[in-house]
Design a protein around this motif. Structure first.
Motif, mmCIF file in Angstrom:
data_model
loop_
_atom_site.group_PDB
_atom_site.id
_atom_site.type_symbol
_atom_site.label_atom_id
_atom_site.label_comp_id
_atom_site.label_asym_id
_atom_site.label_seq_id
_atom_site.Cartn_x
_atom_site.Cartn_y
_atom_site.Cartn_z
ATOM 1 N N GLU A 287 27.403 -4.739 -13.218
ATOM 2 C CA GLU A 287 26.703 -6.000 -13.451
ATOM 3 C C GLU A 287 25.545 -6.181 -12.476
ATOM 4 O OE1 GLU A 287 29.251 -9.354 -13.326
ATOM 5 O OE2 GLU A 287 30.259 -8.885 -15.205
ATOM 6 N N LEU A 288 25.708 -5.667 -11.276
ATOM 7 C CA LEU A 288 24.734 -5.928 -10.215
ATOM 8 C C LEU A 288 23.542 -4.973 -10.196
ATOM 9 C CD1 LEU A 288 27.060 -6.622 -7.127
ATOM 10 C CD2 LEU A 288 25.507 -8.257 -8.215
ATOM 11 N N LEU A 289 23.803 -3.683 -10.393
ATOM 12 C CA LEU A 289 22.823 -2.665 -9.997
ATOM 13 C C LEU A 289 22.036 -2.108 -11.176
ATOM 14 C CD1 LEU A 289 25.062 -0.645 -7.515
ATOM 15 C CD2 LEU A 289 23.557 -2.593 -7.021
ATOM 16 N N PRO A 290 20.718 -2.277 -11.191
ATOM 17 C CA PRO A 290 19.878 -1.671 -12.223
ATOM 18 C C PRO A 290 19.509 -0.237 -11.867
ATOM 19 C CG PRO A 290 18.525 -2.995 -10.799
ATOM 20 C CD PRO A 290 19.940 -3.183 -10.317
ATOM 21 N N LEU A 291 19.006 0.484 -12.844
ATOM 22 C CA LEU A 291 18.434 1.801 -12.577
ATOM 23 C C LEU A 291 17.349 1.665 -11.505
ATOM 24 C CD1 LEU A 291 17.980 3.252 -16.182
ATOM 25 C CD2 LEU A 291 19.795 3.787 -14.541
ATOM 26 N N GLY A 292 17.279 2.658 -10.628
ATOM 27 C CA GLY A 292 16.274 2.650 -9.572
ATOM 28 C C GLY A 292 16.727 2.005 -8.281
ATOM 29 N N THR A 293 17.902 1.355 -8.284
ATOM 30 C CA THR A 293 18.377 0.720 -7.061
ATOM 31 C C THR A 293 18.495 1.741 -5.933
ATOM 32 O OG1 THR A 293 19.658 -0.930 -8.297
ATOM 33 C CG2 THR A 293 20.259 -0.578 -5.996
ATOM 34 N N PRO A 294 17.886 1.497 -4.773
ATOM 35 C CA PRO A 294 17.993 2.433 -3.646
ATOM 36 C C PRO A 294 19.428 2.547 -3.140
ATOM 37 C CG PRO A 294 16.171 0.912 -3.331
ATOM 38 C CD PRO A 294 16.977 0.380 -4.467
ATOM 39 N N VAL A 295 19.813 3.755 -2.754
ATOM 40 C CA VAL A 295 21.141 4.035 -2.206
ATOM 41 C C VAL A 295 20.968 4.855 -0.927
ATOM 42 C CG1 VAL A 295 23.371 5.143 -2.572
ATOM 43 C CG2 VAL A 295 22.191 4.044 -4.503
ATOM 44 N N THR A 296 21.368 4.287 0.204
ATOM 45 C CA THR A 296 21.348 5.013 1.468
ATOM 46 C C THR A 296 22.760 5.452 1.807
ATOM 47 O OG1 THR A 296 19.453 3.771 2.313
ATOM 48 C CG2 THR A 296 20.829 4.897 3.931
ATOM 49 N N ILE A 297 22.938 6.742 2.061
ATOM 50 C CA ILE A 297 24.228 7.271 2.513
ATOM 51 C C ILE A 297 24.039 7.760 3.941
ATOM 52 C CG2 ILE A 297 26.060 8.952 2.125
ATOM 53 C CD1 ILE A 297 25.274 9.048 -0.809
ATOM 54 N N GLN A 298 24.884 7.252 4.856
ATOM 55 C CA GLN A 298 24.751 7.627 6.263
ATOM 56 C C GLN A 298 26.113 8.017 6.822
ATOM 57 O OE1 GLN A 298 23.118 4.032 7.997
ATOM 58 N NE2 GLN A 298 25.154 3.281 8.546
ATOM 59 N N ALA A 299 26.086 8.776 7.916
ATOM 60 C CA ALA A 299 27.321 9.274 8.533
ATOM 61 C C ALA A 299 28.139 8.129 9.127
ATOM 62 C CB ALA A 299 26.981 10.272 9.619
ATOM 63 N N GLU B 269 0.848 -1.187 0.000
ATOM 64 C CA GLU B 269 0.000 0.000 0.000
ATOM 65 C C GLU B 269 0.879 1.230 0.000
ATOM 66 O OE1 GLU B 269 -3.233 0.520 -0.293
ATOM 67 O OE2 GLU B 269 -3.443 -1.565 -0.733
ATOM 68 N N ALA B 270 1.728 1.358 1.049
ATOM 69 C CA ALA B 270 2.608 2.516 1.142
ATOM 70 C C ALA B 270 3.955 2.072 1.676
ATOM 71 C CB ALA B 270 2.012 3.565 2.069
ATOM 72 N N PRO B 271 4.966 1.900 0.798
ATOM 73 C CA PRO B 271 6.258 1.434 1.253
ATOM 74 C C PRO B 271 6.903 2.392 2.244
ATOM 75 C CG PRO B 271 6.305 2.138 -1.001
ATOM 76 C CD PRO B 271 4.899 2.166 -0.564
ATOM 77 N N VAL B 272 7.680 1.840 3.151
ATOM 78 C CA VAL B 272 8.307 2.649 4.187
ATOM 79 C C VAL B 272 9.651 3.155 3.695
ATOM 80 C CG1 VAL B 272 9.208 2.633 6.526
ATOM 81 C CG2 VAL B 272 7.214 1.253 5.923
ATOM 82 N N VAL B 273 9.948 4.403 3.989
ATOM 83 C CA VAL B 273 11.209 4.986 3.563
ATOM 84 C C VAL B 273 12.049 5.322 4.779
ATOM 85 C CG1 VAL B 273 12.275 6.941 2.421
ATOM 86 C CG2 VAL B 273 10.199 5.944 1.499
ATOM 87 N N THR B 274 13.322 4.944 4.740
ATOM 88 C CA THR B 274 14.214 5.302 5.822
ATOM 89 C C THR B 274 15.242 6.290 5.320
ATOM 90 O OG1 THR B 274 15.603 3.426 5.251
ATOM 91 C CG2 THR B 274 13.966 3.092 6.972
ATOM 92 N N GLU B 275 15.454 7.336 6.075
ATOM 93 C CA GLU B 275 16.445 8.327 5.690
ATOM 94 C C GLU B 275 17.594 8.287 6.686
ATOM 95 O OE1 GLU B 275 15.905 11.540 3.729
ATOM 96 O OE2 GLU B 275 13.894 11.175 2.992
ATOM 97 N N ALA B 276 18.789 8.646 6.204
ATOM 98 C CA ALA B 276 19.964 8.460 7.023
ATOM 99 C C ALA B 276 20.356 9.702 7.796
ATOM 100 C CB ALA B 276 21.109 8.031 6.134
ATOM 101 N N PRO B 277 21.244 9.520 8.822
ATOM 102 C CA PRO B 277 21.747 10.594 9.663
ATOM 103 C C PRO B 277 22.532 11.695 8.956
ATOM 104 C CG PRO B 277 22.266 8.451 10.587
ATOM 105 C CD PRO B 277 21.593 8.231 9.271
ATOM 106 N N VAL B 278 23.316 12.418 9.778
ATOM 107 C CA VAL B 278 24.041 13.577 9.252
ATOM 108 C C VAL B 278 25.529 13.297 9.146
ATOM 109 C CG1 VAL B 278 24.616 15.964 9.701
ATOM 110 C CG2 VAL B 278 22.378 15.081 10.282
ATOM 111 N N VAL B 279 26.230 13.983 8.251
ATOM 112 C CA VAL B 279 27.612 13.656 7.905
ATOM 113 C C VAL B 279 28.641 14.521 8.612
ATOM 114 C CG1 VAL B 279 27.645 15.207 5.974
ATOM 115 C CG2 VAL B 279 29.116 13.264 5.968
ATOM 116 N N THR B 280 29.779 13.941 8.951
ATOM 117 C CA THR B 280 30.921 14.718 9.390
ATOM 118 C C THR B 280 32.150 14.143 8.707
ATOM 119 O OG1 THR B 280 31.189 13.251 11.270
ATOM 120 C CG2 THR B 280 29.984 15.283 11.653
#
Length: 288
Positions: A276-288, A45-56
């Motif tokens: 070889e592995l990653l198609p367009l649209g693959t999610p990418v999370t960047i975290q501190a 119905e509504a996928p959950v999205v997680t967002e990452a912390p802050v960078v230093t």
């Protein structure tokens, strides 16, 4: 998910390279460019999205930028998304793939669209969006625009749905990129991240472009991915909007350090594996 063996076709290589605008490019070995390209657990119905912390971050480098470049899309040569399969739908992430030009609305009730996207990106890759939520005939999707984290609504008639089970996690403090298929680790590798002056942005993004650079020994290595995130410190760079990328390098000694204008750098053998592995649209999370 299907993995496709890379065929490195010499005819695809171009003499010049187009910039990913946050990591400058040049003939010197310590250079880079940034581009512009987020996970949500699988949509029902509504996928959950997680967002990452802050960078230093720390060290800084100087890089010479060349603005006139030309890269070629390889999203159809390497891995592509899977078509929707009801049997795996609860284990995958929805990707909305443009059928033509796409109008995006702030709300489904709006009479006029706020954004409009062509069916291909400026680099020639097929336009895709990472789905955040489904409401009847409307998809709420992550958008490759500023500010990072922007979402909008697209109508079901303008996109087709694909799925991807992969997810990329970049841990900046550990200088580590990991590719997951569900809970399984497929690949883990050291990376270079942005400097303290121009850090890699934290957040939840997705791959928007897959490109041959045309110069395997250049600053970006043989292949570069654009992702939907933008630099928090550079409003423009090398003629572009400060978009972030994941790419190879001609400076392997920089791997494991904070050395870029915001892009994620990996060794050239790794960027070929990722192609070889990653198609367009693959999610990418960047975290501190």
């Amino acid at each position: 998910m299907k993995n496709t063996k890379i065929t490195y076709i010499a005819s695809l290589l171009l003499a010049t390279t187009m910039v990913f605008t946050a990591c400058g490019k040049s003939s010197e070995s310590n250079q880079e460019a940034v581009t512009a390209t987020a996970e949500a657990p699988v949509v029902t119905e509504a996928p959950v999205v997680t967002e990452a912390p802050v960078v230093t971050e720390a060290p800084s480098t100087t890089e010479v930028v060349e603005e006139n470049n030309s890269w070629s899309d390889i999203s159809e040569v390497f891995g592509d998304e899977e078509t929707v399969d009801e049997e795996v739908i609860d284990e995958s992430t929805y990707i909305a793939r443009a059928l033509g030009s796409v109008d995006v609305y702030l709300t489904p009730d709006d009479a006029e669209s706020t954004w409009s996207f062509e069916d291909t990106t400026e680099y020639g890759s097929k336009t895709v969006f990472l789905v955040n939520e489904i409401d009847g005939d409307w998809y709420n999707v992550h958008l490759p625009v500023r500010p990072n984290g922007t979402t909008g609504w697209v109508h079901i008639d303008q996109v087709e749905i694909r799925t991807v089970s992969l997810h990329v996690m970049v841990d900046q403090s550990e200088r580590l990129l990991t590719v997951f298929d569900g809970d399984e680790v497929l690949l883990s590798t050291s990376v270079a991240v942005g400097t303290e002056e121009n850090p890699s942005p934290n957040g939840y993004f997705y791959i928007t472009d897959k490109l041959l650079t045309g110069n395997p020994s250049g600053a970006y290595g043989p292949v570069a991915f654009g992702i939907s995130g933008f630099s928090d410190t550079l409003s423009s760079f090398a003629g572009g909007p400060g978009q972030i990328g994941i790419h190879g390098t001609n400076n392997p000694d920089s791997i494991g350090t904070a050395a870029s204008h915001g892009c994620i750098r990996v060794n050239n053998d790794v960027i070929l594996d990722l192609s070889e592995l990653l198609p367009l649209g693959t999610p990418v999370t960047i975290q501190a």
